[in-house]
Design a protein around this motif. Sequence first.
Motif, short mmCIF file in Angstrom:
data_model
loop_
_atom_site.label_atom_id
_atom_site.label_comp_id
_atom_site.label_asym_id
_atom_site.label_seq_id
_atom_site.Cartn_x
_atom_site.Cartn_y
_atom_site.Cartn_z
N PHE A 186 0.83 -1.21 0.00
CA PHE A 186 0.00 0.00 0.00
C PHE A 186 0.86 1.26 0.00
N ASP A 187 0.42 2.28 -0.72
CA ASP A 187 1.08 3.58 -0.62
C ASP A 187 0.37 4.39 0.48
N TYR A 188 0.84 5.62 0.68
CA TYR A 188 0.30 6.45 1.76
C TYR A 188 -1.21 6.63 1.60
N ALA A 189 -1.63 6.95 0.38
CA ALA A 189 -3.06 7.25 0.16
C ALA A 189 -3.93 6.05 0.50
N GLY A 190 -3.50 4.85 0.11
CA GLY A 190 -4.27 3.64 0.38
C GLY A 190 -4.37 3.39 1.89
N LEU A 191 -3.24 3.52 2.56
CA LEU A 191 -3.25 3.29 4.02
C LEU A 191 -4.09 4.34 4.73
N LYS A 192 -4.04 5.57 4.22
CA LYS A 192 -4.82 6.64 4.85
C LYS A 192 -6.32 6.32 4.76
N GLU A 193 -6.73 5.74 3.61
CA GLU A 193 -8.15 5.37 3.50
C GLU A 193 -8.53 4.34 4.56
N ILE A 215 11.03 -2.69 1.46
CA ILE A 215 10.46 -1.57 0.68
C ILE A 215 11.58 -0.73 0.10
N GLU A 216 11.51 -0.47 -1.19
CA GLU A 216 12.52 0.41 -1.80
C GLU A 216 11.91 1.66 -2.40
N GLU A 217 10.59 1.67 -2.57
CA GLU A 217 9.95 2.88 -3.11
C GLU A 217 9.61 3.83 -1.95
N ASP A 218 9.17 5.02 -2.31
CA ASP A 218 8.88 6.02 -1.28
C ASP A 218 7.45 5.82 -0.76
N ILE A 219 7.25 4.75 -0.01
CA ILE A 219 5.93 4.43 0.55
C ILE A 219 6.13 4.05 2.02
N PRO A 220 5.06 4.11 2.83
CA PRO A 220 5.25 3.90 4.27
C PRO A 220 5.78 2.50 4.63
N HIS A 221 6.74 2.46 5.54
CA HIS A 221 7.22 1.20 6.11
C HIS A 221 6.34 0.83 7.30
N SER A 222 5.76 1.85 7.91
CA SER A 222 4.98 1.63 9.12
C SER A 222 3.64 2.35 8.94
N ILE A 223 2.59 1.75 9.50
CA ILE A 223 1.28 2.43 9.40
C ILE A 223 1.31 3.73 10.20
N PHE A 224 2.24 3.83 11.16
CA PHE A 224 2.29 5.05 11.97
C PHE A 224 2.90 6.24 11.23
N GLU A 225 3.34 6.03 9.99
CA GLU A 225 3.72 7.16 9.16
C GLU A 225 2.48 7.87 8.63
N VAL A 226 1.32 7.23 8.82
CA VAL A 226 0.06 7.79 8.32
C VAL A 226 -0.64 8.54 9.45
N GLU A 227 -1.09 9.72 9.13
CA GLU A 227 -1.74 10.57 10.13
C GLU A 227 -2.95 9.85 10.76
N ASP A 228 -3.11 9.97 12.04
CA ASP A 228 -4.23 9.40 12.81
C ASP A 228 -4.16 7.89 13.04
N ALA A 229 -3.08 7.25 12.53
CA ALA A 229 -2.98 5.79 12.70
C ALA A 229 -2.81 5.41 14.17
N LYS A 230 -2.21 6.30 14.96
CA LYS A 230 -2.01 5.95 16.37
C LYS A 230 -3.33 5.80 17.11
N LYS A 231 -4.40 6.32 16.50
CA LYS A 231 -5.70 6.21 17.16
C LYS A 231 -6.43 4.92 16.78
N CYS A 232 -5.85 4.15 15.83
CA CYS A 232 -6.61 2.96 15.40
C CYS A 232 -5.75 1.73 15.09
N ALA A 233 -4.42 1.80 15.28
CA ALA A 233 -3.63 0.65 14.78
C ALA A 233 -2.65 0.09 15.79
N ILE A 234 -2.41 -1.20 15.61
CA ILE A 234 -1.34 -1.93 16.31
C ILE A 234 -0.45 -2.47 15.20
#
Length: 403
Positions: A186-193, A215-234
């Motif tokens: 997933f890229d940032y946009a997909g994870l953000k959704e 990962i070698e492309e410029d996409i998140p390694h961790s879901i916590f790179e996505v805004e608001d993920a700390k409120k919903c992810a482990i």
Amino acid sequence: MIPNKNYNNLKDSYLFFGIAQKTKKYLAEHPDKKLLRLGIGDVSLPLAPAVIRALHEAVDDQATKENFHGYMPECGAPFLRETIAKYYNGRGVELVSDEVFVSSGASDELGDILDLFGRDKTVMILEPAYPAYVDANIIGGNRIIRLAAGQENGFLPLPSEIPQEEDMYPDLIYICSPNNPTGATFDYAGLKEWVDYANAVGAVILFDAAYEAFIEEDIPHSIFEVEDAKKCAIEICSLSKTAGFTGTRLGYTVIPKALERGGMNFNAMWVRNRTTKTNGVSYIIQKGGAAVFSDEGQKQIHENINVYKRNAKCIMSVLDELGIWYTGGKNAPYVWMKCPNNMGSWEFFDLLLNEIQVVGTPGEGFGKCGEGYFRFSTFGSIEDTEEAARRLKELLGDKNEKL
Ligand code: PLP
């Protein structure tokens, strides 16, 4: 006394059993043939020298009264929790060390973590999926809803594709990115959704980041790179593939302090769980694990990862030449291809085994929507992978009557 009846609902792992049976039979009938195994999910390269040195030093510590370690803290040694938190900080993710829990591997955590949610939950699994997600939830008595991925969405389904039905609201959502088996990431946009969806419906995402180091492309390694993920992810992670720890066993789980549902705090609950259910991970192994995150360790593990990436390129270039659709390989150690001529995945497995002695993994074993696809792992030796790619090209090339 009636035991946990949910065990009756488990299906035999006919995927790996089926592969083992078929290859065994083939070798019994063709003792002169050597199989090229591109089905394995285990690594083939040894631990990095920096890790080996740290393990030796830790063993020596256990030999002296001054440096000896007995029980380790249940949630992980502070030196390793801090090291991992810094690894995240380096990627721009703000974490403190007590949001990191050291584990003996992702598989253990994927099962244990369900303790946080109780029973009878609705769990969404994005398929094709790593089989342990399904089985752990069957044992736990949860209701499983499957969101099928396919070629049309690049095997990266989004919440907008969830059928608008009342019983399709999940309490838990499993996301594995980079994905096993498809290698799709997933890229940032997909994870953000997904993050926005989980926060909107009050679900928790279990994010499996076992392959983030690929990962070698410029996409998140961790879901916590996505805004608001700390409120919903482990996030559940492992050093197995990152650093060859499949037999050494070490992983980590990140539970942000901000993650709450129903007025309950998951970080505090997991502290309570760990202090009840484990006595910590071995000091020696945690020392070895910390060495993975040193500059020297990072350089060395990436040298190994690059060997696997070279294998991936070898398979991908043959599929490119043949014009066969595939995903993965770039950010993941798996290449997921469409079987040629609309073959079924077991049919294609048999063809490769019988004609070119190459063993891969039929996609159907990862969920119904994997039918018609096939997974190659890139963890084998360079020699075997190059030879397998050469034979694949010969077999699937133009005008082959066997197809
Ligand atoms: N998660 C995924 C997606 C995997 O593919 C694997 C192993 O293949 C694991 C977790 C398990 O990792 P571990 O060796 O840390 O138990």
